[in-house]
Structures are given as C-alpha cells and as structure tokens.
Design a protein around this motif. Sequence first.
Motif, PDB file in Angstrom:
ATOM      1  N   GLN A 175      49.882 -51.027  10.981  1.00 10.36           N
ATOM      2  CA  GLN A 175      49.808 -49.974   9.979  1.00 10.36           C
ATOM      3  C   GLN A 175      51.219 -49.467   9.700  1.00 10.36           C
ATOM      4  N   ALA A 176      51.609 -49.481   8.451  1.00  9.02           N
ATOM      5  CA  ALA A 176      52.978 -49.144   8.089  1.00  9.02           C
ATOM      6  C   ALA A 176      53.287 -47.686   8.368  1.00  9.02           C
ATOM      7  N   GLY A 177      54.493 -47.456   8.879  1.00  4.45           N
ATOM      8  CA  GLY A 177      54.989 -46.101   9.020  1.00  4.45           C
ATOM      9  C   GLY A 177      55.466 -45.599   7.664  1.00  4.45           C
ATOM     10  N   ILE A 178      55.887 -44.345   7.636  1.00  2.00           N
ATOM     11  CA  ILE A 178      56.357 -43.736   6.388  1.00  2.00           C
ATOM     12  C   ILE A 178      57.872 -43.858   6.329  1.00  2.00           C
ATOM     13  N   TYR A 179      58.366 -44.654   5.401  1.00  2.00           N
ATOM     14  CA  TYR A 179      59.810 -44.817   5.256  1.00  2.00           C
ATOM     15  C   TYR A 179      60.129 -45.129   3.805  1.00  2.00           C
ATOM     16  N   SER A 180      61.406 -44.978   3.455  1.00  2.00           N
ATOM     17  CA  SER A 180      61.844 -45.276   2.085  1.00  2.00           C
ATOM     18  C   SER A 180      63.245 -45.859   2.126  1.00  2.00           C
ATOM     19  N   LEU A 181      63.533 -46.758   1.195  1.00  2.00           N
ATOM     20  CA  LEU A 181      64.837 -47.393   1.070  1.00  2.00           C
ATOM     21  C   LEU A 181      65.515 -46.899  -0.188  1.00  2.00           C
ATOM     22  N   ASP A 182      66.825 -46.632  -0.063  1.00  2.00           N
ATOM     23  CA  ASP A 182      67.593 -46.159  -1.212  1.00  2.00           C
ATOM     24  C   ASP A 182      68.834 -47.030  -1.347  1.00  2.00           C
ATOM     25  N   GLU A 183      68.965 -47.726  -2.469  1.00  2.00           N
ATOM     26  CA  GLU A 183      70.091 -48.622  -2.706  1.00  2.00           C
ATOM     27  C   GLU A 183      71.131 -47.937  -3.587  1.00  2.00           C
ATOM     28  N   ASP A 184      72.397 -47.988  -3.143  1.00  2.00           N
ATOM     29  CA  ASP A 184      73.507 -47.430  -3.914  1.00  2.00           C
ATOM     30  C   ASP A 184      74.683 -48.384  -3.783  1.00  2.00           C
ATOM     31  N   GLU A 185      75.187 -48.909  -4.916  1.00  2.00           N
ATOM     32  CA  GLU A 185      76.266 -49.892  -4.885  1.00  2.00           C
ATOM     33  C   GLU A 185      77.544 -49.322  -4.278  1.00  2.00           C
ATOM     34  N   LYS A 186      77.795 -48.043  -4.459  1.00  2.00           N
ATOM     35  CA  LYS A 186      79.043 -47.452  -3.972  1.00  2.00           C
ATOM     36  C   LYS A 186      78.962 -47.059  -2.494  1.00  2.00           C
ATOM     37  N   SER A 187      77.934 -46.349  -2.135  1.00  2.00           N
ATOM     38  CA  SER A 187      77.838 -45.826  -0.764  1.00  2.00           C
ATOM     39  C   SER A 187      77.012 -46.705   0.164  1.00  2.00           C
ATOM     40  N   GLY A 188      76.459 -47.812  -0.340  1.00  2.00           N
ATOM     41  CA  GLY A 188      75.643 -48.680   0.488  1.00  2.00           C
ATOM     42  C   GLY A 188      74.178 -48.290   0.433  1.00  2.00           C
ATOM     43  N   SER A 189      73.422 -48.779   1.400  1.00  2.00           N
ATOM     44  CA  SER A 189      71.983 -48.530   1.438  1.00  2.00           C
ATOM     45  C   SER A 189      71.665 -47.474   2.491  1.00  2.00           C
ATOM     46  N   SER A 190      70.581 -46.781   2.274  1.00  2.00           N
ATOM     47  CA  SER A 190      70.143 -45.791   3.260  1.00  2.00           C
ATOM     48  C   SER A 190      68.657 -45.968   3.512  1.00  2.00           C
ATOM     49  N   ASN A 206      56.896 -26.139  16.423  1.00  2.00           N
ATOM     50  CA  ASN A 206      57.720 -26.999  17.276  1.00  2.00           C
ATOM     51  C   ASN A 206      58.981 -27.382  16.511  1.00  2.00           C
ATOM     52  N   ASN A 207      59.945 -27.882  17.238  1.00  2.00           N
ATOM     53  CA  ASN A 207      61.268 -28.166  16.643  1.00  2.00           C
ATOM     54  C   ASN A 207      61.517 -29.654  16.431  1.00  2.00           C
ATOM     55  N   LYS A 208      60.503 -30.453  16.437  1.00  2.00           N
ATOM     56  CA  LYS A 208      60.702 -31.887  16.245  1.00  2.00           C
ATOM     57  C   LYS A 208      61.117 -32.191  14.812  1.00  2.00           C
ATOM     58  N   ARG A 209      62.063 -33.172  14.704  1.00  2.00           N
ATOM     59  CA  ARG A 209      62.491 -33.576  13.365  1.00  2.00           C
ATOM     60  C   ARG A 209      61.400 -34.410  12.703  1.00  2.00           C
ATOM     61  N   GLU A 210      61.303 -34.232  11.408  1.00  2.00           N
ATOM     62  CA  GLU A 210      60.340 -35.013  10.646  1.00  2.00           C
ATOM     63  C   GLU A 210      61.000 -36.120   9.840  1.00  2.00           C
ATOM     64  N   SER A 211      62.304 -35.986   9.577  1.00  2.00           N
ATOM     65  CA  SER A 211      62.993 -36.950   8.704  1.00  2.00           C
ATOM     66  C   SER A 211      64.270 -37.438   9.367  1.00  2.00           C
ATOM     67  N   TYR A 212      64.472 -38.750   9.325  1.00  2.00           N
ATOM     68  CA  TYR A 212      65.683 -39.383   9.865  1.00  2.00           C
ATOM     69  C   TYR A 212      66.261 -40.281   8.771  1.00  2.00           C
ATOM     70  N   ARG A 213      67.553 -40.113   8.501  1.00  2.00           N
ATOM     71  CA  ARG A 213      68.200 -40.921   7.461  1.00  2.00           C
ATOM     72  C   ARG A 213      69.392 -41.674   8.074  1.00  2.00           C
ATOM     73  N   PHE A 214      69.469 -42.965   7.774  1.00  2.65           N
ATOM     74  CA  PHE A 214      70.524 -43.815   8.327  1.00  2.65           C
ATOM     75  C   PHE A 214      71.161 -44.622   7.198  1.00  2.65           C
ATOM     76  N   LYS A 215      72.478 -44.814   7.292  1.00  5.21           N
ATOM     77  CA  LYS A 215      73.207 -45.573   6.270  1.00  5.21           C
ATOM     78  C   LYS A 215      73.616 -46.940   6.806  1.00  5.21           C
ATOM     79  N   PHE A 216      73.514 -47.952   5.953  1.00  3.78           N
ATOM     80  CA  PHE A 216      73.915 -49.315   6.278  1.00  3.78           C
ATOM     81  C   PHE A 216      74.692 -49.904   5.099  1.00  3.78           C
ATOM     82  N   GLN A 217      75.430 -50.999   5.376  1.00  6.53           N
ATOM     83  CA  GLN A 217      76.076 -51.707   4.270  1.00  6.53           C
ATOM     84  C   GLN A 217      75.021 -52.215   3.280  1.00  6.53           C
ATOM     85  N   ARG A 218      73.927 -52.708   3.866  1.00  4.71           N
ATOM     86  CA  ARG A 218      72.814 -53.159   3.032  1.00  4.71           C
ATOM     87  C   ARG A 218      71.570 -53.244   3.900  1.00  4.71           C
ATOM     88  N   ILE A 219      70.431 -52.983   3.288  1.00  2.00           N
ATOM     89  CA  ILE A 219      69.151 -53.093   3.997  1.00  2.00           C
ATOM     90  C   ILE A 219      68.324 -54.172   3.319  1.00  2.00           C
TER      91      ILE A 219
END
Length: 465
Positions: free
Chosen positions: A20-35, A50-63
């Motif tokens: 079952q797929a988790g909740i995630y999204s991909l964002d492509e940007d030619e200048k800053s790379g992918s997130s 509670n203080n748990k984070r709900e959102s995590y964002r990571f940057k890569f050269q490309r995804i």
Amino acid sequence: MVKQTIQIYARVKPLTRRQQAGIYSLDEDEKSGSSLEIIVPRDLADGFVNNKRESYRFKFQRIFDQEAKQNIVFETIAKPVAECVLAGYNGTIFAYGQTGSGKTFTITGGAERYSDRGIIPRTLSYVYQQLQKDGSKVYTSHVSYLEIYNECGYDLLDPRHDASRLEDLPKVTIMEDTDQNIHLNNLSLQQATNEEEALNLLFLGDTNRMIAETPMNQASTRSHCIFTIHISSKEPGSATIRRSKLHLVDLAGSERVAKTGVGGQLLTEAKYINLSLHYLEQVIIALSEKHRSHIPYRNSMMTSVLRDSLGGNCMTTMIATLSLDKRNVDESISTCRFAQRVALIKNEAVLNEEIDPRLIIARLKKEIQELRDELVMVTGEQRTEELLQEELLQLDELIKRFLEDTDPENTLDVGADMRKIKYCFNHLKVYSVHIQGSEREEKKKLRDLLQQRDNEINILYFLLV
C-alpha cells in the motif's frame, strides 16, 4: 584537480499489488534539482497532542520515479562518472537503501530482459566502446570483484568458489603503506581486453555472491560487493601513464531485525550488515562536520576500502533506493537523511598520472647512443666502452714524459676524451699516493737515524766523563 560534493540521486521502487503506497510527492525543478516530500500522518493512538513531524522534504540532484527505465538511470548517473574515469580520474557509484528497495536491480540489473541491465553491465559496454574508438592511446583494463560478508573479504573471481566452502577460501586482507594507500591482499586482478570478457567475469562473480531469502526480500544480498574496473592508458612514445579506477558498489540492505523476524544465520548476517552500515554512517557524519580531525575509516573493512571514495581523490555518486509503501516509510526517511549528509561531503579528484620508469630508462639509453654517434661524427673516432691496450700504453708514455719534464709551462694534453682524462687523473692519483708514501718512509728512516746518532753521542759522552 576537481572539487565537488558527492552527487546524490534517488530512485523509487514500483510497488507490488500487496503493498500500500505511502503519501509522498515529487517536485522537479531544473535549477534547484528534485525534491521528495514524505507525509507521515499522526497516529491517533499517540493522542491528539504530540510533537511528531508530519512532513519530511529532501532534495536530490534528480529523483527517478517508478516508471524510470534502466537506460535513463545509466545516462544520468553512471555515464558522467565513466567519462571522468576514462579521462584519468577515480570514480565511485554506490547504492544505499533498505532491503528490497532495488539496489541490486539498479547496480547489476535483472536477468529476465536485456533492457533490465543495470549500471555495471551498461558501464562496461560504454567503457569498452570508448576504448575501441580512441586510437590515440594504448589502453589496458582489469577488473576485480570484492565481497564483504560478515566483515570478512572474499574474492568473488576466485575459481575455487565452486569447490570450496566459504570458510575455506583465503580471506582478502587490508594492508596500508606509509602514504596511507590501501592495498588488498588475495584479491585477484583479472585482465579483460573486451566487453565480453568483462561481462563473463561479472557473471562469474554474481553467481558466487551470498544471497538468501528473507521476509523482506526473496533474493536478498547478504553482503557488500565492490566491482572495480581498473584502466591504464598512455600515448605511444610518452612516459606518462594515467591510471584510474571505477568502483561500482552494491551495499547490502539495512533492515530492522525485529521487523524481519529472522533468526540463526540470517540474524548473524543482519547484525554484521547493520554494524558495517552504522560505521559507514559514522564516517559520513565525521566527514560532514567541519574541523573534524579524525575520520573512523578503520572501523570496518568497507569504509577502509572506500576511503578514497569518501572524502578523498574520487568523483563519487550515490543513489538512494526507496520503497515508499506504508510499512517502509520510516526506513525511507532514514535513507533520505543519510543521503542528505552524504551530499555535504567534498571530494578533491586529481588526475592520476605517473611516469613509467622503464620508458624513461629506454629513452635515456637512446639519448646516450645518439650522443655517442654524434661524438663519432665530430672526432672521427669510433669509441668503445674501455680504452684499448695500445691507447693505455700511449697514455702511460705521455704521463711519464709530463712528470719527468722540469718545465713548469708543460701541459698534459690527451684531447677531449673523458675516458683518457679519467685514466690520467687516476694514474696521477696513484703516483701522488706512492710519492707521499715514499716521503713518509724516508722521513721515518731519517728520524730513526737521528735517534740512533743521539744515542751514540750520549754513550760517548758518558765514556769521556
């Protein structure tokens, strides 16, 4: 010298029907790379506050998403590194991720279809195509295949693998020289003159790998494997040799022992895998911290072998493999965090050139012979290594006449022949030593005679008194 940070990429594995797929999204940007953004909904069992984070964002050269093809992955990740290796720089490509996230498929590939070939076979094809095209240099290529299983190194290209138990095979050991260069004993270096030979060695090594079925993966690799291509090149007539190597690393997958529920030998393997990945993470953290004096490379065999690839003379690329189903969200976040730390490391890749001493000796011998030939043309005399007996007698006569002549203006002229000049100097040195010895002997005789006369005078004096 090329200074750059380690390039990081991510690849999302397609989900199976049962996942079952988790909740995630991909964002492509030619200048800053992918997130990549991963959403982790709060568990109501933890309470509304509670203080748990709900959102995590990571940057890569490309995804690379679930639809990405193997050829696109190769063109983007491996081809630029292979080009640098062909130019004389060291390179490393390694995959990191949890068990079953697609590391081996990305690095080695699948066996069902030709289009499923991974980074290693595609890199071999590309490298040997370029070597055949370039006629300006003479190339030699070798490959090695190292397996690190339970913190022990083994040569996957050892022909005794089929007939022997793993415990009976010689272990690959690490030696470090005074310049802190790593040398691997008992790891064979097999020459591969073309793509077919290199692929045969790759397939031989793959059949010898430690693979087992686990709850997380039906064909889980239980070891870290490093396939290395060694390339040396030189231009015809040049004494300069370029040597480079390309490490293609398939790390064993990290996994939570409690989650997999394995035991026995699989539990032992999982502990060693997690420990070595922990040491790798320690090295990454140490390298990313400024003003850190000690980097714990020696904690594990893998980090020792990959020392140049991590914070050294190498152009390194990492691909983080992710399995974004609900059950593996935590592991995927952990993998992405690791990749972000890796992206902070700076490597300084230098061109690996050295002078071949054999070519220098051959060139100097050629120059000596050319100078001798020119000397013969100028003097008209054919010279040998040693003076002839007739020439020695002539020199002895010249030296004798020079020494017997009392004219201070007299000179000893033997021409511009260093052999004759050296002989005359040696002869005069021997003569000088002989004269000095004779003079010392004569002085000693005179002192003895004088002492004898003094004794005789004293005796006569006492007789007369």
